[in-house]
Design a protein around this motif. Structure first.
Motif, short mmCIF file in Angstrom:
data_model
loop_
_atom_site.label_atom_id
_atom_site.label_comp_id
_atom_site.label_asym_id
_atom_site.label_seq_id
_atom_site.Cartn_x
_atom_site.Cartn_y
_atom_site.Cartn_z
N UNK A 15 0.85 -1.19 0.00
CA UNK A 15 0.00 0.00 0.00
C UNK A 15 0.88 1.23 0.00
N UNK A 16 0.42 2.24 -0.72
CA UNK A 16 1.12 3.52 -0.76
C UNK A 16 0.11 4.63 -0.49
N UNK A 45 13.93 2.81 -11.78
CA UNK A 45 13.92 3.03 -10.33
C UNK A 45 15.11 3.87 -9.88
N UNK A 46 16.27 3.63 -10.48
CA UNK A 46 17.45 4.45 -10.15
C UNK A 46 17.21 5.91 -10.54
N UNK A 47 16.61 6.12 -11.71
CA UNK A 47 16.29 7.47 -12.16
C UNK A 47 15.30 8.14 -11.21
N UNK A 48 14.25 7.42 -10.82
CA UNK A 48 13.25 7.98 -9.92
C UNK A 48 13.86 8.33 -8.57
N UNK A 51 15.69 11.48 -8.84
CA UNK A 51 14.76 12.61 -8.95
C UNK A 51 14.11 12.96 -7.62
N UNK A 52 14.42 12.18 -6.58
CA UNK A 52 13.94 12.51 -5.24
C UNK A 52 12.60 11.92 -4.86
N UNK A 53 12.14 10.89 -5.59
CA UNK A 53 10.89 10.26 -5.20
C UNK A 53 11.04 9.62 -3.82
N UNK A 54 9.93 9.47 -3.15
CA UNK A 54 9.87 8.93 -1.80
C UNK A 54 10.70 7.64 -1.69
N UNK A 55 11.60 7.60 -0.73
CA UNK A 55 12.50 6.44 -0.57
C UNK A 55 11.74 5.16 -0.22
N UNK A 56 10.70 5.27 0.59
CA UNK A 56 9.92 4.09 0.95
C UNK A 56 9.23 3.51 -0.30
N UNK A 57 8.75 4.38 -1.16
CA UNK A 57 8.12 3.94 -2.40
C UNK A 57 9.13 3.22 -3.30
N UNK A 58 10.31 3.80 -3.46
CA UNK A 58 11.35 3.18 -4.27
C UNK A 58 11.73 1.83 -3.68
#
Length: 78
Positions: A15-16, A45-48, A51-58
């Motif tokens: 869940x997100x 995923x490395x690109x995201x 780009x600073x996407x949420x670490x938990x999401x990655x």
């Protein structure tokens, strides 16, 4: 909450939050305005992450990817 599943197997990924979903929607290509699935691979995923996407999401997506090179995820609301 938003649920993520592996599109091919239907396996529940996790869940997100709505905010995390919005980050995915902003960062990944959608084929249409009603698109609810995304293709991800290791390079994406490395690109995201860069780009600073949420670490938990990655982390969640990396875990779901496992030893595969790529996968499609689908999202829905619970």
């Amino acid at each position: 909450m938003v649920t993520l599943h592996d599109k091919d197997s239907g396996v529940f990924i996790g869940e997100i939050s709505d905010q995390q979903l919005q980050q995915l929607m902003d960062a990944l290509e959608e084929e249409s305005s009603i698109d609810k699935d995304y293709f991800v691979n290791r390079a994406e995923l490395a690109f995201l992450e860069d780009q600073g996407l949420d670490r938990a999401l990655i982390g969640l997506l990396r875990t779901a990817l496992g030893d595969r090179e790529e996968m499609e995820i689908v999202w829905g609301t619970s």
